[in-house]
Scaffold this motif. Structure first.
Motif, mmCIF file in Angstrom:
data_model
loop_
_atom_site.group_PDB
_atom_site.id
_atom_site.type_symbol
_atom_site.label_atom_id
_atom_site.label_comp_id
_atom_site.label_asym_id
_atom_site.label_seq_id
_atom_site.Cartn_x
_atom_site.Cartn_y
_atom_site.Cartn_z
ATOM 1 N N LEU A 20 48.816 36.413 19.459
ATOM 2 C CA LEU A 20 49.861 37.175 20.480
ATOM 3 C C LEU A 20 48.641 37.663 21.527
ATOM 4 N N MET A 21 48.412 38.371 21.626
ATOM 5 C CA MET A 21 47.710 39.166 22.638
ATOM 6 C C MET A 21 46.405 38.792 23.429
ATOM 7 N N MET A 22 45.536 37.851 22.020
ATOM 8 C CA MET A 22 44.566 37.157 22.518
ATOM 9 C C MET A 22 44.688 36.495 23.362
ATOM 10 N N ASP A 23 46.433 35.804 23.093
ATOM 11 C CA ASP A 23 46.625 34.055 23.999
ATOM 12 C C ASP A 23 47.231 34.878 25.222
ATOM 13 N N GLU A 24 47.773 36.245 25.544
ATOM 14 C CA GLU A 24 48.059 36.249 26.833
ATOM 15 C C GLU A 24 47.795 37.007 27.710
ATOM 16 N N ALA A 25 46.304 37.985 26.725
ATOM 17 C CA ALA A 25 44.953 38.210 27.233
ATOM 18 C C ALA A 25 44.454 37.317 28.217
ATOM 19 N N LEU A 26 43.937 36.218 27.762
ATOM 20 C CA LEU A 26 43.283 35.338 27.871
ATOM 21 C C LEU A 26 43.469 34.581 29.015
ATOM 22 N N ASN A 27 44.919 34.026 28.579
ATOM 23 C CA ASN A 27 45.116 33.709 29.936
ATOM 24 C C ASN A 27 45.698 34.361 30.886
ATOM 25 N N TYR A 28 45.696 34.969 31.028
ATOM 26 C CA TYR A 28 46.185 36.426 32.223
ATOM 27 C C TYR A 28 43.987 35.828 33.047
ATOM 28 N N LEU A 29 43.734 36.719 32.214
ATOM 29 C CA LEU A 29 41.874 36.993 32.647
ATOM 30 C C LEU A 29 41.539 35.167 32.664
ATOM 31 N N GLU A 30 41.600 34.405 32.498
ATOM 32 C CA GLU A 30 41.164 32.613 32.840
ATOM 33 C C GLU A 30 41.734 32.758 34.821
ATOM 34 N N LYS A 31 43.105 33.270 34.833
ATOM 35 C CA LYS A 31 43.629 32.143 35.399
ATOM 36 C C LYS A 31 42.960 33.239 37.026
ATOM 37 N N ASP A 87 45.620 47.739 22.961
ATOM 38 C CA ASP A 87 46.163 47.356 21.671
ATOM 39 C C ASP A 87 46.780 45.938 21.216
ATOM 40 N N ALA A 88 46.460 45.719 19.964
ATOM 41 C CA ALA A 88 45.672 44.150 19.190
ATOM 42 C C ALA A 88 47.264 44.244 19.073
ATOM 43 N N ASP A 89 48.266 44.767 19.301
ATOM 44 C CA ASP A 89 49.695 44.276 18.863
ATOM 45 C C ASP A 89 50.582 43.899 20.007
ATOM 46 N N GLY A 90 49.909 43.882 20.846
ATOM 47 C CA GLY A 90 50.167 43.390 22.334
ATOM 48 C C GLY A 90 51.399 43.878 22.666
ATOM 49 N N ALA A 91 51.860 45.253 22.609
ATOM 50 C CA ALA A 91 52.736 45.726 23.148
ATOM 51 C C ALA A 91 53.424 46.246 24.523
ATOM 52 N N THR A 92 52.583 45.980 25.238
ATOM 53 C CA THR A 92 51.891 46.396 26.673
ATOM 54 C C THR A 92 52.008 44.964 27.308
#
Length: 326
Positions: free
Chosen positions: A85-96, A166-171
């Motif tokens: 979940l965290m990686m999907d959110e982070a990489l989606n943002y970074l790619e955009k 953090d790996a949990d994507g809390a932020t």
């Protein structure tokens, strides 16, 4: 001839003397048991990333000039369920962001801190999808603790700025823009050093309403110890969303001794003593199930570490020096 002290006064004197002797004993124990310099050794297996093709690539060094705008360091211990979940959110943002700004370059470094599950395998799926130049997986031989894992990732990074996440994507990952703005408000940066901390302090009232009285008491006790012993200007030292300039990361993590939960406090303690400017910025945060923090014992360990941080720097057992990672 001196008159004997009344019993209440004599008892008070003895109690004060006992407290002083106990404090002296604690200081001696803290000094004698301290490792003079932080452990910066890498095992042979930790000197390489495994790329998407299964080959080995030597890790870069924090001492090298930066070649990316941003490095994101994700410490991960048994995170096969929460990491996607965290990686999907982070990489989606970074790619955009990279599509909007072609000059923006990034890397995400997942540091598997000796996990017993499939954390490395999960992270490698992203490495294969996005390429090993954007997603890198560093597997540690044994568990070092969150602080130790973050340090290994920082020391293997290529970014001008380095984000702990953090790996949990809390932020919410898009809140990186808020901590970036926090860095900008600190300019000009002395010696190119500055730190911007994500903060959950504005959410404290809501969190108290959801917590038990015992956990609330532990939280207030920990905050008091942080304020009293180590860091007075930052309300939330423990939020795992911190952005550092490369130079600030080098100076602070090279000196860091604590490798487990209280490492954030020592990091900020070092930064304050080195006069590195620090911003605290409110971020969106959601509690995610699966925390590795064991309420009572983890807080007890953190309390001990806070006391030792103060005593060991105060007695000179620990010094504010910078060393190279071997």
């Amino acid at each position: 001839m001196a008159l004997p002290l009344p019993l209440p006064e004599a008892a008070a004197v003895l109690a004060a003397l006992a407290a002083a002797l106990l404090l002296l004993l604690i200081c001696v124990i803290a000094h004698v048991t301290a490792r003079k310099m932080p452990t910066l050794h890498r095992h042979e297996e930790e000197k390489f990333f495994v790329n998407a093709e299964g080959g080995k690539e030597p890790v870069p060094s924090i001492h090298d000039p930066p070649t990316r705008e941003l490095s994101v360091v994700v410490p991960s211990y048994n995170e096969e369920d929460r990491l996607p979940l965290m990686m999907d959110e982070a990489l989606n943002y970074l790619e955009k962001r990279q599509k909007r700004d072609l000059s923006f370059t990034y890397e995400v470094i997942v540091v598997d801190d000796g996990s017993k599950d499939q954390t490395t395998k999960v992270a490698m799926k992203y490495c294969k999808k996005y390429g090993s130049d954007k997603v890198r997986v560093l597997s540690l031989v044994k568990n070092r603790g969150k602080g130790g894992a973050v340090r290994m990732g920082v020391f293997s990074s290529r970014g001008k700025k380095i984000l702990m996440a953090d790996a949990d994507g809390a932020t919410k990952f898009e809140d990186i823009e808020k901590v970036e703005e926090g860095l900008k408000t600190l300019q000009p940066w002395p010696n190119q050093m500055a730190i911007s901390c994500g903060s959950r302090a504005h959410l404290e009232k809501d969190s108290i309403a959801k917590r038990s009285y015992f956990r609330t008491l532990l939280m207030y006790g920990f905050h008091f110890l942080v304020w009293f012993l180590c860091v007075k200007e930052i309300r939330d030292t423990q939020c795992g969303f911190k952005l550092l300039t490369r130079e600030a990361a080098l100076r602070t993590f090279s000196t860091l001794h604590i490798e487990r939960w209280a490492f954030d406090v020592e990091l900020l303690y070092i930064a304050q003593h080195l006069r590195i400017p620090i911003a605290e910025v409110a971020v969106n945060w959601t509690e995610i199930e699966g925390s590795k923090l064991v309420p009572f014992w983890s807080w007890l360990q953190m309390g001990r570490d806070l006391l030792f941080i103060r005593l060991r720097y105060m007695t000179g057992a620990w010094q504010l020096e910078t060393r190279k990672c071997n």
